[in-house]
Scaffold this motif. Structure first.
Motif, PDB file in Angstrom:
ATOM      1  N   GLN A 151       0.828  -1.208   0.000  1.00 49.84           N
ATOM      2  CA  GLN A 151       0.000   0.000   0.000  1.00 49.84           C
ATOM      3  C   GLN A 151       0.861   1.255   0.000  1.00 49.84           C
ATOM      4  OE1 GLN A 151      -2.952  -0.156   3.055  1.00 49.84           O
ATOM      5  NE2 GLN A 151      -4.240   1.387   2.101  1.00 49.84           N
ATOM      6  N   ARG A 152       1.954   1.240   0.744  1.00 48.91           N
ATOM      7  CA  ARG A 152       2.849   2.403   0.777  1.00 48.91           C
ATOM      8  C   ARG A 152       3.528   2.602  -0.576  1.00 48.91           C
ATOM      9  NH1 ARG A 152       4.273   0.102   5.758  1.00 48.91           N
ATOM     10  NH2 ARG A 152       6.264  -0.627   4.922  1.00 48.91           N
ATOM     11  N   ILE A 153       3.943   1.513  -1.200  1.00 49.84           N
ATOM     12  CA  ILE A 153       4.589   1.613  -2.521  1.00 49.84           C
ATOM     13  C   ILE A 153       3.630   2.220  -3.537  1.00 49.84           C
ATOM     14  CG2 ILE A 153       5.477   0.258  -4.464  1.00 49.84           C
ATOM     15  CD1 ILE A 153       6.710  -1.644  -2.421  1.00 49.84           C
ATOM     16  N   LEU A 154       2.388   1.762  -3.514  1.00 45.21           N
ATOM     17  CA  LEU A 154       1.409   2.278  -4.468  1.00 45.21           C
ATOM     18  C   LEU A 154       1.073   3.737  -4.178  1.00 45.21           C
ATOM     19  CD1 LEU A 154      -1.037  -0.777  -4.707  1.00 45.21           C
ATOM     20  CD2 LEU A 154       0.855  -0.174  -6.225  1.00 45.21           C
ATOM     21  N   ALA A 155       0.907   4.065  -2.903  1.00 46.53           N
ATOM     22  CA  ALA A 155       0.531   5.430  -2.547  1.00 46.53           C
ATOM     23  C   ALA A 155       1.627   6.426  -2.886  1.00 46.53           C
ATOM     24  CB  ALA A 155       0.189   5.503  -1.054  1.00 46.53           C
ATOM     25  N   SER A 156       2.883   6.022  -2.731  1.00 43.47           N
ATOM     26  CA  SER A 156       4.004   6.922  -3.027  1.00 43.47           C
ATOM     27  C   SER A 156       4.442   6.837  -4.482  1.00 43.47           C
ATOM     28  CB  SER A 156       5.190   6.585  -2.117  1.00 43.47           C
ATOM     29  OG  SER A 156       5.627   5.256  -2.332  1.00 43.47           O
ATOM     30  N   ARG A 157       3.767   5.989  -5.259  1.00 40.94           N
ATOM     31  CA  ARG A 157       4.044   5.823  -6.688  1.00 40.94           C
ATOM     32  C   ARG A 157       5.515   5.489  -6.928  1.00 40.94           C
ATOM     33  NH1 ARG A 157      -0.466   7.161  -9.443  1.00 40.94           N
ATOM     34  NH2 ARG A 157       0.646   6.898 -11.415  1.00 40.94           N
ATOM     35  N   ARG A 158       6.020   4.547  -6.146  1.00 39.65           N
ATOM     36  CA  ARG A 158       7.382   4.076  -6.338  1.00 39.65           C
ATOM     37  C   ARG A 158       7.464   2.944  -7.345  1.00 39.65           C
ATOM     38  NH1 ARG A 158       9.450   2.203  -1.088  1.00 39.65           N
ATOM     39  NH2 ARG A 158       7.441   2.581  -0.096  1.00 39.65           N
TER      40      ARG A 158
ATOM     41  N   ASP B  59       3.011  -3.075 -21.801  1.00 38.79           N
ATOM     42  CA  ASP B  59       2.146  -2.510 -22.843  1.00 38.79           C
ATOM     43  C   ASP B  59       1.161  -1.512 -22.253  1.00 38.79           C
ATOM     44  OD1 ASP B  59       3.359  -3.915 -24.856  1.00 38.79           O
ATOM     45  OD2 ASP B  59       1.826  -5.472 -25.000  1.00 38.79           O
ATOM     46  N   VAL B  60       0.587  -1.853 -21.103  1.00 39.02           N
ATOM     47  CA  VAL B  60      -0.357  -0.932 -20.462  1.00 39.02           C
ATOM     48  C   VAL B  60       0.351   0.343 -20.020  1.00 39.02           C
ATOM     49  CG1 VAL B  60      -1.970  -0.620 -18.549  1.00 39.02           C
ATOM     50  CG2 VAL B  60      -1.852  -2.821 -19.714  1.00 39.02           C
ATOM     51  N   ILE B  61       1.543   0.183 -19.460  1.00 40.30           N
ATOM     52  CA  ILE B  61       2.322   1.353 -19.042  1.00 40.30           C
ATOM     53  C   ILE B  61       2.599   2.271 -20.224  1.00 40.30           C
ATOM     54  CG2 ILE B  61       4.590   2.084 -18.175  1.00 40.30           C
ATOM     55  CD1 ILE B  61       4.547  -0.426 -16.396  1.00 40.30           C
ATOM     56  N   ASP B  62       2.788   1.683 -21.391  1.00 43.98           N
ATOM     57  CA  ASP B  62       3.073   2.460 -22.594  1.00 43.98           C
ATOM     58  C   ASP B  62       1.821   2.982 -23.293  1.00 43.98           C
ATOM     59  OD1 ASP B  62       5.812   2.377 -22.448  1.00 43.98           O
ATOM     60  OD2 ASP B  62       5.962   0.486 -23.518  1.00 43.98           O
ATOM     61  N   GLY B  63       0.678   2.858 -22.616  1.00 49.24           N
ATOM     62  CA  GLY B  63      -0.532   3.448 -23.160  1.00 49.24           C
ATOM     63  C   GLY B  63      -1.380   2.527 -24.004  1.00 49.24           C
TER      64      GLY B  63
ATOM     65  N   HIS C 142      -8.486  -5.704  -3.190  1.00 45.22           N
ATOM     66  CA  HIS C 142      -9.027  -4.390  -2.820  1.00 45.22           C
ATOM     67  C   HIS C 142      -8.026  -3.277  -3.129  1.00 45.22           C
ATOM     68  CE1 HIS C 142     -12.357  -6.446  -1.015  1.00 45.22           C
ATOM     69  NE2 HIS C 142     -11.589  -7.068  -0.135  1.00 45.22           N
ATOM     70  N   LEU C 143      -6.747  -3.546  -2.892  1.00 48.69           N
ATOM     71  CA  LEU C 143      -5.731  -2.551  -3.232  1.00 48.69           C
ATOM     72  C   LEU C 143      -5.702  -2.310  -4.738  1.00 48.69           C
ATOM     73  CD1 LEU C 143      -2.710  -3.539  -0.940  1.00 48.69           C
ATOM     74  CD2 LEU C 143      -4.217  -1.572  -0.698  1.00 48.69           C
ATOM     75  N   ALA C 144      -5.828  -3.379  -5.505  1.00 47.03           N
ATOM     76  CA  ALA C 144      -5.805  -3.243  -6.963  1.00 47.03           C
ATOM     77  C   ALA C 144      -6.971  -2.391  -7.455  1.00 47.03           C
ATOM     78  CB  ALA C 144      -5.860  -4.623  -7.611  1.00 47.03           C
ATOM     79  N   GLN C 145      -8.112  -2.497  -6.791  1.00 44.42           N
ATOM     80  CA  GLN C 145      -9.272  -1.712  -7.192  1.00 44.42           C
ATOM     81  C   GLN C 145      -9.093  -0.236  -6.881  1.00 44.42           C
ATOM     82  OE1 GLN C 145     -12.473  -3.615  -5.101  1.00 44.42           O
ATOM     83  NE2 GLN C 145     -12.626  -5.321  -6.552  1.00 44.42           N
ATOM     84  N   ARG C 146      -8.315   0.062  -5.836  1.00 41.18           N
ATOM     85  CA  ARG C 146      -8.196   1.463  -5.396  1.00 41.18           C
ATOM     86  C   ARG C 146      -7.077   2.222  -6.088  1.00 41.18           C
ATOM     87  NH1 ARG C 146      -9.071  -0.882  -0.156  1.00 41.18           N
ATOM     88  NH2 ARG C 146      -6.876  -0.581   0.385  1.00 41.18           N
ATOM     89  N   THR C 147      -6.061   1.537  -6.582  1.00 41.49           N
ATOM     90  CA  THR C 147      -4.930   2.244  -7.192  1.00 41.49           C
ATOM     91  C   THR C 147      -5.258   2.667  -8.616  1.00 41.49           C
ATOM     92  OG1 THR C 147      -2.576   2.127  -7.697  1.00 41.49           O
ATOM     93  CG2 THR C 147      -3.848   0.132  -8.056  1.00 41.49           C
ATOM     94  N   ASP C 148      -4.624   3.778  -9.038  1.00 47.10           N
ATOM     95  CA  ASP C 148      -4.787   4.196 -10.433  1.00 47.10           C
ATOM     96  C   ASP C 148      -3.613   3.730 -11.288  1.00 47.10           C
ATOM     97  OD1 ASP C 148      -2.875   5.807  -9.332  1.00 47.10           O
ATOM     98  OD2 ASP C 148      -3.686   7.690 -10.092  1.00 47.10           O
ATOM     99  N   LEU C 149      -2.708   2.941 -10.714  1.00 44.56           N
ATOM    100  CA  LEU C 149      -1.616   2.357 -11.486  1.00 44.56           C
ATOM    101  C   LEU C 149      -2.126   1.153 -12.283  1.00 44.56           C
ATOM    102  CD1 LEU C 149       1.301   2.375  -8.883  1.00 44.56           C
ATOM    103  CD2 LEU C 149       1.048   3.853 -10.876  1.00 44.56           C
ATOM    104  N   PRO C 150      -1.482   0.812 -13.393  1.00 46.55           N
ATOM    105  CA  PRO C 150      -1.882  -0.382 -14.140  1.00 46.55           C
ATOM    106  C   PRO C 150      -1.675  -1.641 -13.298  1.00 46.55           C
ATOM    107  CG  PRO C 150      -0.437   1.017 -15.460  1.00 46.55           C
ATOM    108  CD  PRO C 150      -0.403   1.559 -14.071  1.00 46.55           C
ATOM    109  N   VAL C 151      -2.637  -2.556 -13.349  1.00 43.89           N
ATOM    110  CA  VAL C 151      -2.571  -3.807 -12.598  1.00 43.89           C
ATOM    111  C   VAL C 151      -2.882  -4.963 -13.533  1.00 43.89           C
ATOM    112  CG1 VAL C 151      -3.467  -5.149 -10.663  1.00 43.89           C
ATOM    113  CG2 VAL C 151      -3.321  -2.644 -10.487  1.00 43.89           C
ATOM    114  N   VAL C 152      -1.993  -5.952 -13.559  1.00 40.72           N
ATOM    115  CA  VAL C 152      -2.208  -7.172 -14.335  1.00 40.72           C
ATOM    116  C   VAL C 152      -2.280  -8.341 -13.354  1.00 40.72           C
ATOM    117  CG1 VAL C 152      -1.196  -8.780 -15.999  1.00 40.72           C
ATOM    118  CG2 VAL C 152      -1.089  -6.314 -16.424  1.00 40.72           C
ATOM    119  N   PHE C 153      -3.309  -9.153 -13.494  1.00 37.02           N
ATOM    120  CA  PHE C 153      -3.486 -10.315 -12.634  1.00 37.02           C
ATOM    121  C   PHE C 153      -2.888 -11.544 -13.300  1.00 37.02           C
ATOM    122  CE2 PHE C 153      -6.456  -7.492 -10.744  1.00 37.02           C
ATOM    123  CZ  PHE C 153      -6.761  -7.968  -9.483  1.00 37.02           C
ATOM    124  N   GLY C 154      -2.145 -12.316 -12.530  1.00 34.72           N
ATOM    125  CA  GLY C 154      -1.686 -13.628 -12.957  1.00 34.72           C
ATOM    126  C   GLY C 154      -2.650 -14.660 -12.426  1.00 34.72           C
TER     127      GLY C 154
END
Length: 341
Positions: free
Chosen positions: A119-126, A314-318, A143-155
């Motif tokens: 959660q700290r890594i995501l919040a600080s965008r590290r 790919d998601v990071i690159d838009g 739940h963390l994946a739902q709240r972050t605006d960073l790209p998330v890929v599930f394995g």
């Protein structure tokens, strides 16, 4: 006489001239590290020949990178590093990221401390993005994946809901393959050892197995839950033999559990496959070296890791890649050769 303004070349035209994908062209133009030098040189040459001028706003967004991604696993340390499946997935992720120069942060998020750290890594965008593995039904990772605006890929799919981006083996199809193989071998008193009931992989493998049995007019004689470990498979097989001593086949929804079941069968004097045929799931490195060698459903664990990492970059690159289902196949060995018992 009015002169028609010269049309600006597009990124697609640059990519075509350079002989690379649009994604690779974008990465090279924006100086992202995850592109090879040869592609970078080809794109630069195409840019000069065409007179391409990047959009400054888009470039600013594209280059706002930290240079790291997270692989978070819902597992504690002993379980993770004792499991060859997760080792293969991690190797796959790492091998792809080596081509990109992105740093990999491996995070064990089974405990509250691990979840807080993520959660700290995501919040600080590290990190620029997140890959999640082995997410359980009530897991805080989802739940963390739902709240972050960073790209998330599930394995692997979570138990509830369907994420936007995921890579998943065909667990349901693999379960069907196992049942069909045992039925072809003439087995009829068939049991199954499942993994954790709050993991989608366990649910899907059981569903596929039951479907194939039902389609053939057969039924599941017994079911015991394991935990994807050797010890869990050994204990589940003990319970199965105590309640159903006439079993002639077992499908263990993970190779580790199958190896544990094999240990129990041997201890009780049951010969595999003459008395009991045994099929696993994973096709881990130890499967061909079991005694007897293990028939198992092969899932491409290393490819799963690579495709997760590829999808995330790919998601990071838009880009907006489609979810990916990786095929499974049956690897037949001596523990269930498929002949009549």
């Amino acid at each position: 006489m009015r002169t028609t303004p010269r049309r600006q070349p597009t990124l697609d035209e640059v990519a075509a001239r350079a002989g690379v994908s649009r994604t690779a062209a974008s990465r090279a133009i924006n100086n992202n590290p995850h592109v090879s030098q040869s592609k970078r040189d080809a794109v630069q040459k195409a840019v000069q020949e065409l007179g391409y001028v990047p959009n400054p706003t888009a470039r600013a967004l594209a280059t706002r990178r930290v240079g790291a991604v997270v692989l978070a696993v819902s597992s504690d340390e002993p379980a993770l590093f004792a499991d060859p499946f997760f080792a293969e997935v991690t190797v796959g992720v790492s091998s792809f990221l080596e081509e990109t120069d992105l740093e990999l942060i491996l995070l064990l998020a089974h405990t509250p401390r691990g979840t807080d750290r993520l959660q700290r890594i995501l919040a600080s965008r590290r990190a620029d993005g997140l890959m999640l593995m082995a997410v359980r039904g009530d897991d805080q990772l989802a739940h963390l994946a739902q709240r972050t605006d960073l790209p998330v890929v599930f394995g692997g799919l979570p138990l509830h809901g369907t994420p936007r981006w995921y890579v998943d083996p065909d667990n349901r199809g693999g379960g069907r393959l196992a049942a069909e193989h045992l039925l072809r071998g003439g087995r009829r008193r068939i049991a199954m050892i499942t993994g954790q009931v709050d993991l989608q992989a366990s649910v899907a493998r059981e569903r596929g197995f039951r479907e194939a049995l039902a389609l053939a007019g057969a039924s599941l004689s017994a079911l015991e839950a394991g935990d994807f470990t050797v010890d869990g498979g050994e204990a589940a097989m003990e319970r199965l033999l105590a309640a159903h001593p006439d079993l002639d086949a077992v499908f263990a929804a993970g190779d580790n559990m199958a190896l544990g079941a094999l240990r129990t069968l041997r201890r009780h004097g049951r010969t595999v496959p003459r008395d009991v045929a045994l099929v696993g799931f994973d096709d881990l490195a130890g499967a061909p070296h079991a005694d007897p060698p293990l028939t198992t459903v092969h899932q491409p664990a290393r490819a799963l890791g690579r495709e997760m990492a590829r999808m995330l970059t790919d998601v990071i690159d838009g880009q907006d890649p489609s979810p990916l289902i990786l095929p499974t196949r049956l690897t037949v060995r001596e523990s269930a050769p498929g002949d009549q018992p």
